[in-house]
Design an enzyme around this catalytic site. Structure first.
Site, PDB file in Angstrom:
ATOM      1  N   ASP A 131      77.835 -11.674 132.568  1.00 55.25           N
ATOM      2  CA  ASP A 131      78.005 -10.674 133.608  1.00 55.25           C
ATOM      3  C   ASP A 131      77.607 -11.592 134.838  1.00 55.25           C
ATOM      4  O   ASP A 131      76.794 -12.449 134.712  1.00 55.25           O
ATOM      5  CB  ASP A 131      77.437  -9.628 133.626  1.00 55.25           C
ATOM      6  CG  ASP A 131      75.943  -9.537 133.508  1.00 55.25           C
ATOM      7  OD1 ASP A 131      75.422 -10.171 132.766  1.00 55.25           O
ATOM      8  OD2 ASP A 131      75.397  -8.736 134.117  1.00 55.25           O
ATOM      9  N   GLU A 182      72.814  -8.056 132.596  1.00 54.85           N
ATOM     10  CA  GLU A 182      71.558  -8.927 133.010  1.00 54.85           C
ATOM     11  C   GLU A 182      71.488  -8.633 134.709  1.00 54.85           C
ATOM     12  O   GLU A 182      70.101  -8.292 134.882  1.00 54.85           O
ATOM     13  CB  GLU A 182      71.570 -10.362 132.667  1.00 54.85           C
ATOM     14  CG  GLU A 182      70.182 -10.879 132.654  1.00 54.85           C
ATOM     15  CD  GLU A 182      69.750 -11.550 134.036  1.00 54.85           C
ATOM     16  OE1 GLU A 182      68.557 -11.703 134.389  1.00 54.85           O
ATOM     17  OE2 GLU A 182      70.687 -11.478 134.988  1.00 54.85           O
TER      18      GLU A 182
END
Length: 377
Positions: A76, A135
């Protein structure tokens, strides 16, 4: 892909996936295809619900037995923002740089590691990749869920390398062997709204909030230690919603963050904040969120393995550091010795994020050297 994996091309394929947390946008499909072609068994699952989910997670495993070397990372990215020279999710090489969101943080490192795993297929033991899509978000449904998945199957790495962009001035100059912890706190002090000309009919909460913040600012946390700088408390927001100059507000609030070293524990810091608030404003409330505890992987076998590989490929002597923000290493360090090493961090989260093409190729060489040392047949 045909032929040897080019980390630059693979990084570009990943950048094309607009995987802004918690969206995956096909990023883990790209990873799955590359890893299954190398003989990895890929396990994928989603975790969590809106608004912070669902999150795509994957565990890729090749080999068996000890030692078990794990690479951890995230597919991500943060939102692109406005003002890019070209499309944030349209990778482009201009000069000697590859541009695109995630080039540095951290699709480039994942691509470099997968290029390295292709070169080192005759390894001993177990090699795994632990990749999350959570994250850059609240980290509720990502690496923590991956650890739960591993625990449920009795799988534990012996060492973990997180591919965060740790390098400062040049590739290879910094290895993170620890990180500070982080706690956020929201303080609310209630009062009674009223007219400023009739203070006896109101109860102004601002004075109590000011006393609380003064005590917090004068709180000497610690002096740091050999590996960590002193812990620091920063007031990040003050809110008094009176709406006019002649109104005593009905409440006042503030937000703060403490970045703390391994001298401290999050729960103890929270308790002290609550004590100070209770003494100055008995009706005051505190909401606290401990994002993670400080951790340190003391210099030893894993850090030496990393520094030897970096020196062998680049000639650079890496510095061990614990500076910077938090990362998923705070969770992984609870199950195995963990260090972080990756690309130069100058452009992460910025407009026109970019990585040197040569750095991607050299990073793949470093990761290859690490694997050959860690999983020597």
């Amino acid at each position: 892909m045909t032929g040897p994996i080019d980390p630059v091309a693979l990084a570009a394929d990943l950048i094309r996936c607009a995987s802004v947390t918690p969206a995956d946008a096909g990023a883990q499909d790209v990873l799955t295809a590359a890893l299954e072609a190398q003989g990895f068994t890929v396990h994928r699952f989603t975790s969590g619900e809106a608004p912070h989910g669902p999150v795509e997670n994957m565990i890729a495993i090749r080999g068996q037995g000890a030692p078990h070397f794990a690479f951890a990372g995230h597919s991500d990215v943060v939102p692109a923002g406005q003002g890019w020279t070209a499309g944030a999710f349209e990778p482009e090489i201009r000069g000697d740089l590859l541009y695109g969101r995630g080039a540095v943080d951290m699709k480039g490192a994942i691509a470099a590691f997968i290029a390295a795993t292709e070169r080192v297929q005759d390894h001993a033991g177990t090699l795994s990749l632990l990749i999350t899509g959570d994250e850059e978000g609240p980290a509720l449904y990502g690496t923590r869920a991956i650890i739960d998945w591993l625990d449920a199957r009795g799988i534990r790495p012996d060492m973990v390398l997180v591919g965060e962009p740790t390098s400062d001035k040049r590739l290879g100059d910094t290895i993170k062997i620890g990180r500070r912890g982080s706690i956020n706190a929201w303080i609310t002090v209630p009062g009674t709204q009223g007219h400023v000309a009739y203070p006896h009919l109101a109860d102004n909460p601002v004075a109590r909030l000011v006393r609380i913040l003064d005590r917090l600012q004068r709180w000497h946390l610690d002096d740091g230690n050999a590996w960590f700088q002193p812990s620091n408390l920063e007031i990040t927001d003050i809110e008094v919603a009176s709406g006019a100059t002649n109104i005593i507000p009905g409440s006042a609030g503030a937000r703060l963050n403490i970045r703390f070293n391994d001298v401290q524990q999050g729960a103890a810091l929270e308790a002290e904040i609550r004590r100070i608030v209770a003494e100055e404003a008995p009706r005051g409330t505190v909401e606290a969120l401990i994002s993670g505890e400080a951790f340190l992987t003391a210099p030893g076998a894993l850090s030496s393995l990393m520094s030897d590989a970096i020196r062998g490929v680049t000639g650079v002597d890496a510095e061990y550091s614990t500076t910077g923000g938090t990362s998923d290493a705070r969770f992984l360090s609870q199950i195995a010795p963990t260090v972080e090493f990756g690309l130069c961090n100058a452009t992460m989260h910025k407009l026109d994020e970019a990585v040197a093409v040569e750095d991607l190729r050299v990073l793949a060489d470093i990761y290859e050297a690490v694997l050959r040392k860690a999983l020597r047949p």
